[in-house]
Each structure stands twice: as structure tokens, then as C-alpha cells.
Scaffold this motif. Sequence first.
Motif, PDB file in Angstrom:
ATOM      1  N   LEU A  93       0.824  -1.204   0.000  1.00 50.10           N
ATOM      2  CA  LEU A  93       0.000   0.000   0.000  1.00 50.10           C
ATOM      3  C   LEU A  93       0.857   1.253   0.000  1.00 50.10           C
ATOM      4  O   LEU A  93       2.083   1.182  -0.063  1.00 50.10           O
ATOM      5  N   ARG A  94       0.199   2.383   0.116  1.00 50.02           N
ATOM      6  CA  ARG A  94       0.901   3.660   0.088  1.00 50.02           C
ATOM      7  C   ARG A  94       1.970   3.749   1.188  1.00 50.02           C
ATOM      8  O   ARG A  94       3.003   4.363   1.000  1.00 50.02           O
ATOM      9  N   ASP A  95       1.731   3.132   2.336  1.00 49.73           N
ATOM     10  CA  ASP A  95       2.683   3.181   3.437  1.00 49.73           C
ATOM     11  C   ASP A  95       3.581   1.936   3.509  1.00 49.73           C
ATOM     12  O   ASP A  95       4.166   1.645   4.542  1.00 49.73           O
ATOM     13  N   GLY A  96       3.686   1.201   2.403  1.00 47.84           N
ATOM     14  CA  GLY A  96       4.570   0.032   2.348  1.00 47.84           C
ATOM     15  C   GLY A  96       3.799  -1.273   2.380  1.00 47.84           C
ATOM     16  O   GLY A  96       2.592  -1.303   2.156  1.00 47.84           O
ATOM     17  N   PRO A  97       4.488  -2.369   2.699  1.00 47.23           N
ATOM     18  CA  PRO A  97       3.844  -3.699   2.715  1.00 47.23           C
ATOM     19  C   PRO A  97       3.070  -3.942   4.014  1.00 47.23           C
ATOM     20  O   PRO A  97       3.339  -4.894   4.756  1.00 47.23           O
ATOM     21  N   THR A  98       2.101  -3.094   4.278  1.00 44.83           N
ATOM     22  CA  THR A  98       1.367  -3.147   5.546  1.00 44.83           C
ATOM     23  C   THR A  98       0.080  -3.965   5.493  1.00 44.83           C
ATOM     24  O   THR A  98      -0.570  -4.152   6.514  1.00 44.83           O
ATOM     25  N   GLY A  99      -0.288  -4.462   4.331  1.00 45.34           N
ATOM     26  CA  GLY A  99      -1.529  -5.217   4.189  1.00 45.34           C
ATOM     27  C   GLY A  99      -1.686  -6.376   5.155  1.00 45.34           C
ATOM     28  O   GLY A  99      -2.752  -6.525   5.764  1.00 45.34           O
ATOM     29  N   PRO A 100      -0.660  -7.225   5.340  1.00 42.52           N
ATOM     30  CA  PRO A 100      -0.820  -8.324   6.288  1.00 42.52           C
ATOM     31  C   PRO A 100      -1.093  -7.849   7.718  1.00 42.52           C
ATOM     32  O   PRO A 100      -1.935  -8.421   8.417  1.00 42.52           O
ATOM     33  N   ILE A 101      -0.432  -6.788   8.137  1.00 41.82           N
ATOM     34  CA  ILE A 101      -0.652  -6.245   9.476  1.00 41.82           C
ATOM     35  C   ILE A 101      -2.066  -5.681   9.586  1.00 41.82           C
ATOM     36  O   ILE A 101      -2.765  -5.899  10.583  1.00 41.82           O
ATOM     37  N   ILE A 102      -2.488  -4.972   8.554  1.00 42.04           N
ATOM     38  CA  ILE A 102      -3.839  -4.412   8.531  1.00 42.04           C
ATOM     39  C   ILE A 102      -4.871  -5.536   8.624  1.00 42.04           C
ATOM     40  O   ILE A 102      -5.820  -5.457   9.401  1.00 42.04           O
ATOM     41  N   GLY A 103      -4.686  -6.585   7.831  1.00 47.01           N
ATOM     42  CA  GLY A 103      -5.617  -7.713   7.861  1.00 47.01           C
ATOM     43  C   GLY A 103      -5.728  -8.324   9.240  1.00 47.01           C
ATOM     44  O   GLY A 103      -6.830  -8.607   9.730  1.00 47.01           O
ATOM     45  N   MET A 104      -4.596  -8.501   9.898  1.00 46.89           N
ATOM     46  CA  MET A 104      -4.606  -9.089  11.245  1.00 46.89           C
ATOM     47  C   MET A 104      -5.316  -8.161  12.232  1.00 46.89           C
ATOM     48  O   MET A 104      -6.097  -8.622  13.067  1.00 46.89           O
ATOM     49  N   GLU A 105      -5.065  -6.871  12.138  1.00 47.40           N
ATOM     50  CA  GLU A 105      -5.721  -5.922  13.047  1.00 47.40           C
ATOM     51  C   GLU A 105      -7.223  -5.851  12.799  1.00 47.40           C
ATOM     52  O   GLU A 105      -8.008  -5.800  13.755  1.00 47.40           O
ATOM     53  N   LEU A 106      -7.620  -5.819  11.544  1.00 44.64           N
ATOM     54  CA  LEU A 106      -9.048  -5.752  11.225  1.00 44.64           C
ATOM     55  C   LEU A 106      -9.784  -6.975  11.774  1.00 44.64           C
ATOM     56  O   LEU A 106     -10.892  -6.854  12.310  1.00 44.64           O
ATOM     57  N   ALA A 107      -9.180  -8.134  11.647  1.00 46.74           N
ATOM     58  CA  ALA A 107      -9.818  -9.363  12.133  1.00 46.74           C
ATOM     59  C   ALA A 107      -9.821  -9.437  13.651  1.00 46.74           C
ATOM     60  O   ALA A 107     -10.860  -9.715  14.258  1.00 46.74           O
ATOM     61  N   SER A 108      -8.682  -9.180  14.276  1.00 44.40           N
ATOM     62  CA  SER A 108      -8.591  -9.384  15.724  1.00 44.40           C
ATOM     63  C   SER A 108      -9.245  -8.265  16.533  1.00 44.40           C
ATOM     64  O   SER A 108      -9.897  -8.533  17.535  1.00 44.40           O
ATOM     65  N   ARG A 109      -9.110  -7.023  16.113  1.00 46.98           N
ATOM     66  CA  ARG A 109      -9.651  -5.902  16.888  1.00 46.98           C
ATOM     67  C   ARG A 109     -11.105  -5.594  16.561  1.00 46.98           C
ATOM     68  O   ARG A 109     -11.845  -5.116  17.413  1.00 46.98           O
ATOM     69  N   TYR A 110     -11.519  -5.858  15.316  1.00 46.20           N
ATOM     70  CA  TYR A 110     -12.852  -5.446  14.889  1.00 46.20           C
ATOM     71  C   TYR A 110     -13.743  -6.598  14.436  1.00 46.20           C
ATOM     72  O   TYR A 110     -14.898  -6.380  14.087  1.00 46.20           O
ATOM     73  N   GLY A 111     -13.218  -7.803  14.370  1.00 43.80           N
ATOM     74  CA  GLY A 111     -14.016  -8.956  13.946  1.00 43.80           C
ATOM     75  C   GLY A 111     -14.408  -8.938  12.482  1.00 43.80           C
ATOM     76  O   GLY A 111     -15.389  -9.558  12.087  1.00 43.80           O
ATOM     77  N   ILE A 112     -13.645  -8.234  11.678  1.00 44.39           N
ATOM     78  CA  ILE A 112     -13.939  -8.117  10.248  1.00 44.39           C
ATOM     79  C   ILE A 112     -13.427  -9.352   9.519  1.00 44.39           C
ATOM     80  O   ILE A 112     -12.329  -9.843   9.801  1.00 44.39           O
ATOM     81  N   ARG A 113     -14.202  -9.843   8.591  1.00 43.76           N
ATOM     82  CA  ARG A 113     -13.758 -10.961   7.751  1.00 43.76           C
ATOM     83  C   ARG A 113     -12.891 -10.399   6.636  1.00 43.76           C
ATOM     84  O   ARG A 113     -13.329  -9.567   5.855  1.00 43.76           O
ATOM     85  N   VAL A 114     -11.663 -10.892   6.572  1.00 43.88           N
ATOM     86  CA  VAL A 114     -10.651 -10.353   5.665  1.00 43.88           C
ATOM     87  C   VAL A 114     -10.412 -11.298   4.499  1.00 43.88           C
ATOM     88  O   VAL A 114     -10.313 -12.515   4.676  1.00 43.88           O
ATOM     89  N   ILE A 115     -10.304 -10.703   3.305  1.00 43.27           N
ATOM     90  CA  ILE A 115      -9.887 -11.410   2.100  1.00 43.27           C
ATOM     91  C   ILE A 115      -8.770 -10.573   1.491  1.00 43.27           C
ATOM     92  O   ILE A 115      -8.962  -9.387   1.221  1.00 43.27           O
ATOM     93  N   TYR A 116      -7.605 -11.171   1.326  1.00 40.38           N
ATOM     94  CA  TYR A 116      -6.503 -10.454   0.687  1.00 40.38           C
ATOM     95  C   TYR A 116      -6.704 -10.485  -0.824  1.00 40.38           C
ATOM     96  O   TYR A 116      -7.171 -11.486  -1.382  1.00 40.38           O
ATOM     97  N   VAL A 117      -6.344  -9.385  -1.483  1.00 40.75           N
ATOM     98  CA  VAL A 117      -6.399  -9.289  -2.939  1.00 40.75           C
ATOM     99  C   VAL A 117      -5.028  -8.791  -3.368  1.00 40.75           C
ATOM    100  O   VAL A 117      -4.687  -7.627  -3.167  1.00 40.75           O
TER     101      VAL A 117
END
Length: 144
Positions: free
Chosen positions: A55-79
Motif C-alpha cells: 500500500l501507500r505506506d509500504g507492505p502493511t496489508g498483512p498487518i492491517i488484515g490481522m488488526e481488522l480481524a482481531s480488533r474489529y471482527g472483520i472478515r478479511v480477504i486479501y487481494v
Amino acid sequence: MSKRVLIVEDEIFVALEIEQIVEETGFDVSAIAADRPAALACAESCDIALVDLNLRDGPTGPIIGMELASRYGIRVIYVTANPSQIGEASVAALGVITKPFRSQSISAALQLAAAEEPELHAAEIAGFIPFLQSGSSSGLVSRG
């Protein structure tokens, strides 16, 4: 009620293409985020996230996915075009759609993510690689 989708993608034309697919599938787009701060700022209003890795701030997608799932219960699909970069972050996601993607892949993956208890029929979703094992709930974080 329609599920709300967060698109985490920094390439605007790709994000707009995904947005169109999401809406044509019958879901609402809550936000498009190009980096980690923007994604986390929008997280509380989302049910599903489609997350690119680089992403714009580097390879942060995996970290974002983990945070979205663990902190917010969001179902994540990587693209992503680089699924090998997901690594351990795969535990937080339903799976990955490889780029270049087909609209049918995103549509089917969204329908899978919206299901109360997702059953993985990977062979039925071209371009989607599941991280969950059939009958397993690992990778899903229940919303409380």
C-alpha cells in the motif's frame, strides 16, 4: 441488511474497479483506504475487508488484515499479486484472491464472507485460495 465492505487498495483505478464489483454484487462500500491509518479509521463501520498487501505506506496489508480481524471482527480477504507475502497473517483471513482478478472471484468471495458460517468451496471460486480448512473455524474471529 447488506454487508459493508472496506476496500484497502492504494491504486485508485483498481480500487474503483473493486468498488464497482462490490456494489454490483449487492454490498455497500463503506470506504476505500490507501494505507493503514485510513483503513483502521474506517474499520468500525465494516463487516468485510478486501485488502491489498503493498500500500501507500509500504507492505502493511498483512498487518492491517490481522488488526481488522482481531480488533474489529472483520472478515478479511486479501487481494494481491503476491500471495507469498501474506505469511503468518493468513490466520486472520478467509483467503486470498490473486491479481489479476476476475469480477466473479471477488463476487463469490464476498458472498462466502457474508455467510453466517462460511463453507469453503474453493473449487467453485476461480482465483480464490482459501486459508480455512473445511469444517474449521480457524482464521475467523467472532464478532462480540
